[in-house]
Design an enzyme around this catalytic site. Structure first.
Site, PDB file in Angstrom:
ATOM      1  N   TYR A   1       2.698  53.701  45.070  1.00 50.32           N
ATOM      2  CA  TYR A   1       1.712  52.810  45.592  1.00 50.32           C
ATOM      3  C   TYR A   1       2.178  52.490  47.103  1.00 50.32           C
ATOM      4  O   TYR A   1       1.217  52.482  48.236  1.00 50.32           O
ATOM      5  CB  TYR A   1       1.598  51.456  44.699  1.00 50.32           C
TER       6      TYR A   1
ATOM      7  N   ARG B   1      -2.084  39.648  40.360  1.00 55.40           N
ATOM      8  CA  ARG B   1      -1.627  40.960  40.540  1.00 55.40           C
ATOM      9  C   ARG B   1      -0.190  41.143  40.590  1.00 55.40           C
ATOM     10  O   ARG B   1       0.654  40.141  40.854  1.00 55.40           O
ATOM     11  CB  ARG B   1      -2.039  41.289  42.053  1.00 55.40           C
TER      12      ARG B   1
ATOM     13  N   PHE C   1       7.035  48.462  69.709  1.00 51.66           N
ATOM     14  CA  PHE C   1       6.199  48.656  68.627  1.00 51.66           C
ATOM     15  C   PHE C   1       6.596  49.050  67.150  1.00 51.66           C
ATOM     16  O   PHE C   1       6.289  48.392  66.060  1.00 51.66           O
ATOM     17  CB  PHE C   1       4.896  49.473  68.964  1.00 51.66           C
TER      18      PHE C   1
ATOM     19  N   ARG D   1       8.519  39.255  48.860  1.00 55.00           N
ATOM     20  CA  ARG D   1       8.377  37.942  49.569  1.00 55.00           C
ATOM     21  C   ARG D   1       7.148  37.484  48.958  1.00 55.00           C
ATOM     22  O   ARG D   1       7.026  36.350  48.539  1.00 55.00           O
ATOM     23  CB  ARG D   1       8.277  38.293  51.273  1.00 55.00           C
TER      24      ARG D   1
END
Length: 472
Positions: A180, A237, A297, A227
């Site tokens: 996932y 979920r 980034f 978290r």
């Protein structure tokens, strides 16, 4: 009310305020976006970018011009896909075909979607998605192809999970959990790497080490899942694998029951351990980035992730509230992350040590977590040794020169000691001889020596007794 709360907080936490001020005043972007030169549709895209993620939007808008628009559009496309996947008001019959067909919408002029629930935070992005499509048609094909390919892969993966009734009851195994994370984050890492390499801002060798890109995404996603466990619980979920939480409690809901708080914390420790295994590969990946704005980034989210992992570790608050790192800490991390790889490694080392200090010996994963933190430091040591080989050679050369000098003086001292002992023993023997009557003066006085010899001869003669030889 929020503003007053912030004022009170910073009054009692001046270091946090200092970090915020330093970032606001002293941070100098490598590149600055110029909205005046942009088309209205592109400006609209950046407005939605700011609405979807302020922190992420800030780093994107500091990218070099070649990377700026492709990455901004890539983020918006995946955010649109994620908005459909996250919307619990959409039935699977609607969601599944949309996810699979989303890559085709990118080529449909004027396509928009207003079927998201009213509380879906990013629904406006899809309502005005035609602006994103208009800008996608303008970018270089080499970037568009990457965006389209990743959208197809991610859309199909999300659709499979949307249809999987078992997944709606929660992730069951570690492999499912990591699969996932691959679809929602690992593929993002793959797409970004391909864009970076196509733009000449990353080492092409990264394309041959896609497991590094995968770790970048896995590390971020796993940290977020740990978290956000309470928020996901409220939304019904379950992303924590059943194979993990079932070791500590019988029912998923028990994790959020104060009676099982200790077991819940131990469960979170196992997932933190699972996330830590990606840390060294994230650092290795960042070593392959060749342009500063691109480095910023990729580095900022990773330092935020390691800091968040330290925050949630051994922290029971994650089971009854939503926690995140403070604004001051975030600004301090961004200041450090926009420098170089060595500073970023220092950030990872600092938080790895904090995790090790928080580690509880009663935790069943105490030893494994300690080893994982040690491995992070060990890997950083291979990149940036604390003992510079050149300095070590200089020290050895200096010690060698000093050692040669020391050897000379030691040899001289040894010879002196031997001579002293010989002289001392000789003097002692001569003194004893003189004490018992030895005449050393005759050695240098010839007359005294002659007289002494004559006297000795007379004494010898006088002592001889003549023997009479009478006849028998």
């Amino acid at each position: 009310m929020g503003g007053l709360k912030d004022v009170l907080y910073f009054m009692f936490h001046p270091n946090q305020l200092r970090s915020v001020i330093q970032w606001k005043l002293w941070h100098e972007p490598v590149h600055r976006r110029d909205p005046s030169k942009e088309a209205p549709t592109l400006r609209s895209c950046f407005e939605f970018l700011n609405l979807t993620s302020r922190s992420f939007a800030a780093v994107i808008q500091e990218l070099q011009p070649e990377m700026l628009v492709p990455i901004a559009l890539f983020y918006l496309v995946l955010r649109g896909l994620d908005t459909i996947e996250d919307d619990m008001t959409l039935p699977a019959t609607t969601k599944e075909p949309m996810l699979r067909e989303f890559s085709k919408y990118l080529k449909m002029d004027g396509w928009t979607f207003n079927g998201n629930g009213p509380n879906e935070k990013d629904r406006e992005l899809l309502v005005h998605f035609d602006d994103v499509i208009a800008e996608l048609k303008k970018i270089d094909k080499k970037y568009y192809d990457v965006i389209e390919d990743i959208t197809i892969k991610m859309g199909n993966g999300m659709a499979d999970y949307a249809l999987n009734a078992e997944f709606q009851e929660g992730v069951k195994t570690i492999p499912e959990y990591e699969e996932y994370c691959h679809y929602v984050a690992g593929l993002v890492g793959e797409g970004l790497t391909r864009i970076f390499v196509n733009g000449g801002t990353a080492n092409p060798a990264l394309l041959d080490r896609m497991e590094l890109s995968e770790s970048m995404g896995q590390f971020l996603q796993k940290t977020n899942i740990i978290r956000d466990v309470h928020e996901d619980f409220l939304d019904k979920r379950r992303f924590w694998p059943k194979d993990v939480w079932s070791k500590y409690v019988d029912k998923w809901d028990d994790l959020f029951d104060p009676k099982y708080r200790t077991q819940a914390v131990y469960c979170s420790s196992e997932l933190v351990l699972n996330a830590l295994k990606h840390a060294d590969e994230c650092l290795f990946y960042m070593a392959g980035i060749k342009e500063q704005s691109v480095f910023n980034f990729v580095a900022i989210p990773q330092t935020m992730a390691i800091a968040t992992l330290e925050l949630v570790f051994q922290n029971p608050k994650i089971f009854y509230s939503h926690i995140k790192i403070t604004k001051g800490d975030a600004c301090h991390l961004m200041m450090q992350s926009t420098q170089n790889l060595r500073v970023v490694c220092d950030v990872f080392k600092t938080y790895a040590r904090r995790i090790a200090r928080k580690n509880d010996p009663r935790d069943p994963h105490f030893l494994e977590i300690s080893i994982a933190c040690g491995k992070i430091e060990q890997f950083i040591e291979t990149l940036f040794p604390t003992q510079d080989p050149k300095k070590l050679q200089a020290i050895q050369d200096a010690e060698g020169h000093e050692g040669a000098q020391n050897d000379f003086w030691e040899a001289l001292t040894l010879v002196g000691c031997v001579v002293f002992v010989l002289l001392f023993v000789s003097g002692l023997m001569l003194g004893l001889a003189w004490y018992f009557g030895a005449r050393f003066d005759v050695i240098f006085d010839k007359e005294a020596a002659s007289s002494l010899k004559a006297a000795a001869k007379e004494a010898a003669t006088a002592t001889v007794t003549p023997l009479a030889h009478e006849e028998l």
